[in-house]
Motif scaffolding. Structure first.
Motif, PDB file in Angstrom:
ATOM      1  N   TRP A  18      21.191  69.051  74.806  1.00 29.70           N
ATOM      2  CA  TRP A  18      21.580  71.128  75.216  1.00 29.70           C
ATOM      3  C   TRP A  18      21.670  70.861  73.721  1.00 29.70           C
ATOM      4  O   TRP A  18      20.595  72.666  73.771  1.00 29.70           O
ATOM      5  CB  TRP A  18      22.457  71.144  75.789  1.00 29.70           C
ATOM      6  CG  TRP A  18      21.778  70.745  77.645  1.00 29.70           C
ATOM      7  CD1 TRP A  18      22.667  70.202  78.249  1.00 29.70           C
ATOM      8  CD2 TRP A  18      21.447  71.852  78.002  1.00 29.70           C
ATOM      9  NE1 TRP A  18      22.089  69.852  79.845  1.00 29.70           N
ATOM     10  CE2 TRP A  18      21.064  71.639  79.318  1.00 29.70           C
ATOM     11  CE3 TRP A  18      20.306  72.889  77.528  1.00 29.70           C
ATOM     12  CZ2 TRP A  18      20.310  71.243  80.608  1.00 29.70           C
ATOM     13  CZ3 TRP A  18      19.773  73.492  78.963  1.00 29.70           C
ATOM     14  CH2 TRP A  18      19.660  73.290  80.234  1.00 29.70           C
ATOM     15  N   TRP A  22      18.733  74.919  72.317  1.00 33.20           N
ATOM     16  CA  TRP A  22      19.843  75.727  72.130  1.00 33.20           C
ATOM     17  C   TRP A  22      19.253  76.124  70.764  1.00 33.20           C
ATOM     18  O   TRP A  22      19.251  77.230  70.520  1.00 33.20           O
ATOM     19  CB  TRP A  22      21.712  75.520  71.630  1.00 33.20           C
ATOM     20  CG  TRP A  22      22.381  75.208  73.934  1.00 33.20           C
ATOM     21  CD1 TRP A  22      21.535  75.876  74.841  1.00 33.20           C
ATOM     22  CD2 TRP A  22      23.526  74.271  73.777  1.00 33.20           C
ATOM     23  NE1 TRP A  22      22.637  75.124  75.881  1.00 33.20           N
ATOM     24  CE2 TRP A  22      23.691  74.574  74.862  1.00 33.20           C
ATOM     25  CE3 TRP A  22      23.971  73.748  72.919  1.00 33.20           C
ATOM     26  CZ2 TRP A  22      24.757  73.901  76.107  1.00 33.20           C
ATOM     27  CZ3 TRP A  22      25.374  73.209  73.490  1.00 33.20           C
ATOM     28  CH2 TRP A  22      25.493  73.481  74.599  1.00 33.20           C
ATOM     29  N   LEU A  27      20.056  80.421  70.933  1.00 34.83           N
ATOM     30  CA  LEU A  27      20.728  80.369  71.276  1.00 34.83           C
ATOM     31  C   LEU A  27      22.011  81.621  70.277  1.00 34.83           C
ATOM     32  O   LEU A  27      22.553  82.990  71.404  1.00 34.83           O
ATOM     33  CB  LEU A  27      21.548  79.506  72.470  1.00 34.83           C
ATOM     34  CG  LEU A  27      22.115  80.415  74.071  1.00 34.83           C
ATOM     35  CD1 LEU A  27      21.230  80.832  74.919  1.00 34.83           C
ATOM     36  CD2 LEU A  27      23.038  79.059  74.469  1.00 34.83           C
ATOM     37  N   TYR A  28      22.133  80.713  69.873  1.00 32.01           N
ATOM     38  CA  TYR A  28      23.581  81.588  68.910  1.00 32.01           C
ATOM     39  C   TYR A  28      23.417  82.051  67.772  1.00 32.01           C
ATOM     40  O   TYR A  28      23.773  82.345  67.128  1.00 32.01           O
ATOM     41  CB  TYR A  28      24.010  80.106  68.715  1.00 32.01           C
ATOM     42  CG  TYR A  28      24.691  79.801  69.808  1.00 32.01           C
ATOM     43  CD1 TYR A  28      25.171  80.105  70.875  1.00 32.01           C
ATOM     44  CD2 TYR A  28      24.708  77.208  69.740  1.00 32.01           C
ATOM     45  CE1 TYR A  28      25.880  79.107  71.714  1.00 32.01           C
ATOM     46  CE2 TYR A  28      24.964  77.008  71.474  1.00 32.01           C
ATOM     47  CZ  TYR A  28      25.301  78.005  71.920  1.00 32.01           C
ATOM     48  OH  TYR A  28      25.679  77.109  73.019  1.00 32.01           O
ATOM     49  N   GLU A 731      26.434  73.553  81.058  1.00 34.73           N
ATOM     50  CA  GLU A 731      25.197  73.956  81.200  1.00 34.73           C
ATOM     51  C   GLU A 731      23.865  72.872  81.601  1.00 34.73           C
ATOM     52  O   GLU A 731      23.402  73.257  82.636  1.00 34.73           O
ATOM     53  CB  GLU A 731      24.614  73.774  79.502  1.00 34.73           C
ATOM     54  CG  GLU A 731      22.966  74.047  79.125  1.00 34.73           C
ATOM     55  CD  GLU A 731      23.032  75.809  79.794  1.00 34.73           C
ATOM     56  OE1 GLU A 731      23.620  76.501  80.182  1.00 34.73           O
ATOM     57  OE2 GLU A 731      22.479  76.514  78.150  1.00 34.73           O
ATOM     58  N   SER A 742      21.075  80.481  80.466  1.00 32.89           N
ATOM     59  CA  SER A 742      21.510  79.262  80.223  1.00 32.89           C
ATOM     60  C   SER A 742      22.866  79.614  80.781  1.00 32.89           C
ATOM     61  O   SER A 742      23.763  80.845  80.539  1.00 32.89           O
ATOM     62  CB  SER A 742      22.483  78.893  78.739  1.00 32.89           C
ATOM     63  OG  SER A 742      23.310  78.723  77.990  1.00 32.89           O
ATOM     64  N   HIS A 744      25.663  79.408  78.874  1.00 28.14           N
ATOM     65  CA  HIS A 744      26.443  80.536  77.670  1.00 28.14           C
ATOM     66  C   HIS A 744      26.065  81.827  77.531  1.00 28.14           C
ATOM     67  O   HIS A 744      26.291  83.014  76.218  1.00 28.14           O
ATOM     68  CB  HIS A 744      26.113  79.472  77.274  1.00 28.14           C
ATOM     69  CG  HIS A 744      26.621  78.309  77.287  1.00 28.14           C
ATOM     70  ND1 HIS A 744      28.046  77.866  77.304  1.00 28.14           N
ATOM     71  CD2 HIS A 744      25.626  77.040  76.909  1.00 28.14           C
ATOM     72  CE1 HIS A 744      28.140  76.664  77.399  1.00 28.14           C
ATOM     73  NE2 HIS A 744      27.278  76.034  77.477  1.00 28.14           N
TER      74      HIS A 744
END
Length: 821
Positions: A18, A22, A27-28, A731, A742, A744
Motif C-alpha cells: 500500500w 499510495w 494520494l497524499y 485499506e 481508497s 483514506h
RNA sequence: GCCGAGGUGGCGGAAUCGGCAGACGCGAGGGACUUAAAAUCCCUUCCCCGAAGCGGGGGUGCGGGUUCGAGCCCCGCCCUCGGCACCA
C-alpha cells in the motif's frame, strides 16, 4: 465461523504494497486549490542523528493519526516532514571517523527517511526540507540579514557560556541543570567573547501575551518564568560629585531600611569607586569571583561573600551615607547590576549583613513585633515603621506612596525588568549556516549582499581534534573581498545556532522548492500559521520561544502577516526504558524496525497510542504490543468473515437473540466516542473503544441474528474508524470487501444522535451511600418512579427495616440513595 | 527553596459537574483444540471472610475534614517526575 478463509493477516506483505500504491497514486500530495478548508498539522522535525528510535515514532505516529483524522473530516491537510540537519554531532563524527559532516548527515537522512516511510504516514515527500542544503540555508542567511537590517542582530562582547567539550558558546537556554551543556552535560564555563546576538528582549513583553494561542498551561508557565518579568522601581543613590548609582528594586517600600549598597563585581563603577586602601582586596575578590565555576556560583548553600570598596552612597530619601560593597550574589546581567540592600526584609541581604556585621534596620513591622532583633528577614507585608512620613501605612500602600514620592522628587522611576537575555546565536563550529558578514579593514562590518547568498560552507575544511572551528583555518573561506570597496577582507567564521534553522522551517514546507524567496507569499498565506503543532516539552524555552520571537520580528518587517507561528500546541510525553530517557550514548535505544518487521507498522502505531495518555509518555514494554497484534488479527478475521456469503445467510436468519437495534446503537456510540477522543488527543481510550467494539461484534457474529445492512454498517464503520490508526490494514480490508479505493479518501463516519443516545441506564440503589442493588431502567424514568422502585426492591428492604428513612437522594440517570437513621 | 504535573490491582492504564472504582490491554492461573508445541478460543484474576451466591467487610500514597455519598473537594504531610533556582 467460515472455514473458507485462508488468507492470513500479513502486514509484511500488505504494508509495503500500500505504501507503494499510495506513492504511485500521489494520494497524499496536497495542493492549495482544494475545495476544503486547510489544516496544517506539524510535528517537530527530527535531528539527523542516525536512527529513528521508538521515541520519534511516539511523537510522529499519533500526530499522523490525528492528521489523517482531519483529512477524513474533510480538511485539506498539510502534514509535512523534514530534517533538522545542521549541528555538532555531524562534526564530531567527522573528527572521530573522518567522514565529512555532509556525507554523514545525508547518509543518516537516507536511513531515517526509509524508517519514516515504513511508518505509513501521510507525509507529502515532495515537500521534504533539509536545513543543511544550500537551497535552504541561503534563506536562513537571508533572514539573518533582514534581522541585521532591522537592528535585531548585533555583535557584542559579553560574558558567555562556553562548553569546553563542544568548543563553542551556548545560548542561556542551552545551559541546563546545574550549569551543564544541554548536549554533552559538560559543566559550562564563562568566557568574555565578541558574539552575535538577536534582540529577543525587545519582544519580552509581547512574548508574555499568550492570548492568541491555545497552548498547554505548563508551557506557557515555563515561558513566563523564563522571561521573568518583574515590576519595580529604578532608584538613583547619590555619590560624591555628580555621579549616581542606579539600583532596581521591587520593594521600594523598604527604602528606609537600606543599610548598604551592593554592586556586581563586574559593575563599571567599581573601578572608580574603589579607594586606594581597598584596591588590592577588591582586585583579589573580583579575580576570585571570576574563577568560580557556574556550579559553585549557583549553589544556594554557599556562604555569602563580598568586600567593602571604600566608598559610600547617599540614600536620597534619608540623606544617610551607606557603604558600598561588591558581592557575587548580585548579577551584572539583571536589573542595573546594583542593589540597595535591606537586610531586615530580604533574606540574601540579611545573610550578607550577618556575615559582615552590617546594621539591620526594621522598616516593615511584622505582626506583634516589639522591637526585638529578627532571626531572619521579614519579607511579608506589614506596617511601616522608621520610615518618616510613611510610618503607620500598610506596606502594600507604602509601596505606591513611596514610588510616587520618588518619581515626584526625580530620584527614580517605575520600571519593568526581565530575566530573559538576548539570544546568543554564534557558534564556533563548521556544520551550521555561516553568518553572512565580512570584516573589512576600511569599511568595518559589512553584510554580504543578498545577491551573493548563500555563503557556502567550504568543502575543503579540515576537521582536526583541536576543537577549534575548521572555518577559522580554511583560507578559501576566510579570504573574501569587501562587498563595499573590493578590498581584501575576512569572512565571519561563526555559524548560526541551529535553532535559527528551525525558526522558519515550517514556512518552507509551504513552497519548498521556491527559488525567489524563502517562501511563495501566496502559499504562505494559504497554509500558515500552523494549526496544530506537536512535539516535546523540552523545547519550551528554546525552539518554541525563539520561533515566536522570530515570527514577531518578521511580522514587524512586513515579511509575514501573522503574530504566532503555532496556534495549538500539544506536548507528548517521553518514552522511557527502565524509567530513564532513551539515549544513544548509554546504549538505551529501541528502534521501531524490528517491531515493524515482526508485527507491522500498524501494530506499532496503535501500541504507542495505547500505552497511555499521549502527554504523559510511558515505559516502553514490548510485551504489550502482542495485545495489539491479537486485536488486529481479530479485526482481520472478523471483517473477512463478515463478507462471506454463508456467514451473511447465518446472521440473517431470525432468532430469539435479534440484536439489530442494539448493534446500531453501539455502532453509533462508538463513532461518537472515537471522534471525541480523537479530537482531544486521547488515543489510548480511543483504541480501547475500538477494541470493545471489535469484541462486541465478535460476540454478535456468534449465532445471533442481525439485519445484514446493520451488520455491514457496523463492519464498514469499524474499518473507517480504524483507518487513521492502522492505515494499511484498513485499506487492505476495505479493498478486499469490495469497496472503492481508497479508504483514506472516505469521510470519517458521523454518528446519529438518536442512535447513539442511551435508552436505558443502570440505576444504582444505595442505602446510606453503600451500593445495595442495581437495576436497568428506561432513561425516561421519573424521580418518583425511581424512588418507588428503589424502596420496593427486595435487596434494599432488608436494610430499611431497622431504621427510619430520613431522606432519599435522587440523581437523574445515576442513582437513588436512601438515607436511614 | 519556589512553580507545575502526578501517586489507583502483579504491570500499563480506565473512571474527575462529587454518584457502580479497576474499562481496555499485558501478565498469571485453569480449560478446549493438538501426537506435541506455537497460534487460536473459552473461563478466572483488587484484598479478606464465606461451601456458594447477582452475600458480608476492606480498599485509589499517609493523617484529618466537608458531604447522603470523596480516587475526585478542603487542610496537613510523604514520595516520584519535569521546570526554575542568590533575578534584587
Amino acid at each position: 465461523m467460515s472455514e473458507k478463509r485462508v488468507v492470513k493477516y500479513n502486514p509484511q506483505e500488505i504494508e509495503p504494497k500500500w505504501q507503494e500504491r499510495w506513492a504511485q497514486d500521489r494520494l497524499y500530495e496536497v495542493h492549495e486549490d482544494a475545495p476544503h478548508p486547510k489544516w496544517y498539522e506539524l510535528t517537530m522535525f527530527p535531528y539527523t542523528s542516525g536512527d529513528l528510535h521508538i521515541g520519534h515514532w511516539y511523537a510522529m505516529a499519533p500526530s499522523d493519526v490525528h492528521a489523517r483524522f482531519m483529512r477524513m473530516k474533510g480538511y485539506n491537510v498539510l502534514h509535512p516532514m523534514g530534517f533538522d540537519a545542521f549541528g555538532l554531532p555531524a562534526e564530531n563524527a567527522a573528527i572521530s571517523r573522518g567522514i565529512h559532516p555532509f556525507t554523514w548527515t545525508m547518509g543518516n537522512i537516507e536511513r531515517m527517511r526509509g524508517q519514516l516511510k515504513s511508518l505509513g504516514a501521510i507525509y507529502d515527500w515532495n515537500r521534504e526540507v533539509e536545513t543543511c542544503l544550500p537551497d535552504y540555508y541561503k534563506w536562513t542567511q537571508w533572514f539573518f540579514l533582514k534581522l541585521y537590517e532591522a537592528g535585531l542582530a548585533y555583535r557584542a562582547k559579553a560574558p558567555v557560556n562556553w562548553c569546553p567539550k563542544c568548543q563553542t558558546v551556548l545560548a542561556n537556554e542551552q545551559v541546563v541543570g546545574e550549569g551543564l551543556c544541554e548536549r554533552c552535560e559538560t559543566p559550562v564555563t564563562r568566557k568574555d567573547l565578541e558574539q552575535w546576538f538577536f534582540r529577543i528582549t525587545k519582544y519580552a513583553e509581547e512574548l508574555l501575551d499568550f492570548s492568541h494561542i491555545e497552548w498547554p498551561e505548563r508551557i506557557k508557565t515555563m515561558q513566563k518564568n523564563w522571561i521573568g518579568k518583574s515590576e519595580g522601581v529604578e532608584i538613583a543613590f547619590g555619590l560624591e560629585g555628580e555621579e549616581e548609582i542606579r539600583v532596581f528594586t521591587t520593594r521600594p517600600d523598604t527604602i528606609y531600611g537600606v543599610t548598604f549598597i551592593v554592586l556586581a563585581p563586574e559593575h563599571p563603577l567599581v573601578e572608580r569607586l574603589t579607594t586606594a586602601e581597598h584596591r588590592e582586596e577588591v582586585a583579589r575578590y573580583i579575580e576570585w569571583a571570576r574563577r568560580q565555576s557556574e556550579i559553585e556560583r549557583l549553589s544556594t548553600e554557599r556562604e555569602k561573600s563580598g568586600v567593602f570598596i571604600g566608598s559610600y552612597a547617599i540614600n536620597k530619601l534619608t540623606g544617610e551615607r551607606v557603604p558600598i560593597w561588591i558581592a557575587d550574589y548580585v548579577l551584572m546581567s539583571y536589573g542595573t547590576g546594583a542593589v540597595m540592600a535591606v537586610p531586615a526584609h530580604d533574606q540574601r541581604d540579611f545573610e550578607f549583613a550577618k556575615r559582615f556585621v552590617l546594621p539591620i534596620k526594621v522598616v516593615i513591622a511584622p505582626p506583634d513585633w516589639s522591637g526585638e532583633d529578627l532571626a531572619e528577614a521579614y519579607i511579608k507585608p506589614g506596617t511601616m515603621v522608621n520610615s518618616a512620613q510613611f510610618d503607620g501605612l500598610p506596606s502594600e500602600q507604602g509601596m505606591d506612596a513611596i514610588t510616587d514620592f520618588i518619581e515626584a522628587m526625580g530620584y527614580g522611576e517605575r520600571k519593568k525588568t526581565y530575566r530573559l537575555r538576548d539570544w546568543l546565536i554564534s557558534r564556533q563550529r563548521y556544520w551550521g549556516a555561516p553568518i553572512p558578514m565580512v570584516y573589512c579593514d576600511r569599511c568595518g562590518l559589512v553584510p554580504v549582499p543578498e545577491k551573493d547568498l548563500p555563503v557556502l560552507l567550504p568543502e575543503d575544511a579540515e576537521f582536526r581534534p583541536t576543537g577549534e572551528s575548521p572555518l577559522k583555518y580554511c583560507e578559501s573561506f576566510v579570504n573574501a573581498t569587501c562587498p563595499k570597496c573590493d578590498a581584501m577582507a575576512r569572512r565571519e567564521t561563526d555559524t548560526m545556532d541551529t535553532f535559527m534553522c528551525s525558526s522558519w522551517y515550517f514556512m518552507r514546507y509551504a513552497s519548498p522548492g521556491y527559488k525567489e524567496a524563502p517562501f511563495d507569499v501566496e502559499k504562505l498565506k494559504y497554509w500558515l500559521p500552523v494549526d496544530q503543532y506537536t512535539g516535546g516539552a523540552e523545547h519550551a524555552t528554546m525552539h518554541l520561544l525563539y520561533t515566536r520571537f522570530f515570527i514577531k520580528a518578521l511580522r514587524d518587517m512586513g515579511i509575514v502577516d501573522f503574530d504566532e507561528p503555532f496556534i495549538r500546541l500539544f506536548n507528548q510525553g517521553v518514552i522511557v526504558i527502565e524509567r530513564q530517557k532513551m539515549s544513544k550514548s548509554r546504549g538505551r535505544v529501541i528502534t521501531p524496525d524490528a517491531y515493524v518487521a515482526e508485527m507491522g507498522a500498524d501494530a506499532v502505531r496503535a501500541y504507542l497510542m495505547f500505552i497511555g495518555p499521549w502527554d504523559q509518555g510511558g515505559e516502553w514494554d514490548d510485551r504489550g504490543i502482542k495485545g495489539i497484534a491479537r486485536w488486529l488479527n481479530r479485526v482481520w478475521s472478523l471483517v473477512l468473515d463478515s463478507y462471506d456469503a454463508e456467514f451473511l445467510k447465518a446472521i440473517a436468519k431470525p432468532s430469539k437473540e435479534a440484536v439489530t437495534k442494539t448493534l446500531r446503537h453501539i455502532t453509533h456510540r462508538t463513532i461518537k466516542k472515537v471522534t471525541e477522543d480523537m479530537e482531544r488527543f486521547r488515543f489510548n481510550t480511543m483504541i480501547a473503544a475500538l477494541m470493545e467494539f471489535t469484541n462486541y461484534l465478535g460476540k454478535v457474529g456468534e449465532g445471533k441474528s442481525v439485519e445484514p445492512p446493520a451488520w455491514q454498517e457496523a463492519i464498514d464503520t469499524l474499518l473507517l474508524l480504524l483507518a487513521p490508526t492502522a492505515p494499511h490494514l484498513a485499506e487492505e480490508l476495505w479493498t478486499r470487501t469490495g469497496h472503492p479505493y481508497s479508504i483514506h479518501n472516505q469521510a470519517f463516519p458521523k454518528w446519529d444522535k438518536g442512535l447513539a443516545a442511551e435508552e436505558e441506564f443502570t440505576l444504582v440503589i444505595q442505602v446510606n451511600g453503600r451500593l445495595r442493588d442495581r437495576v436497568r431502567v428506561p432513561i425516561s424514568i421519573t424521580e418518583e418512579e425511581a424512588k418507588e422502585l428503589a424502596l420496593g426492591r427486595e435487596r434494599t428492604k432488608a436494610y430499611l427495616k431497622d431504621g427510619e428513612i430520613a431522606r432519599i437522594i435522587y440523581v437523574p440517570r445515576r442513582l437513588v440513595n436512601i438515607v436511614v437513621k
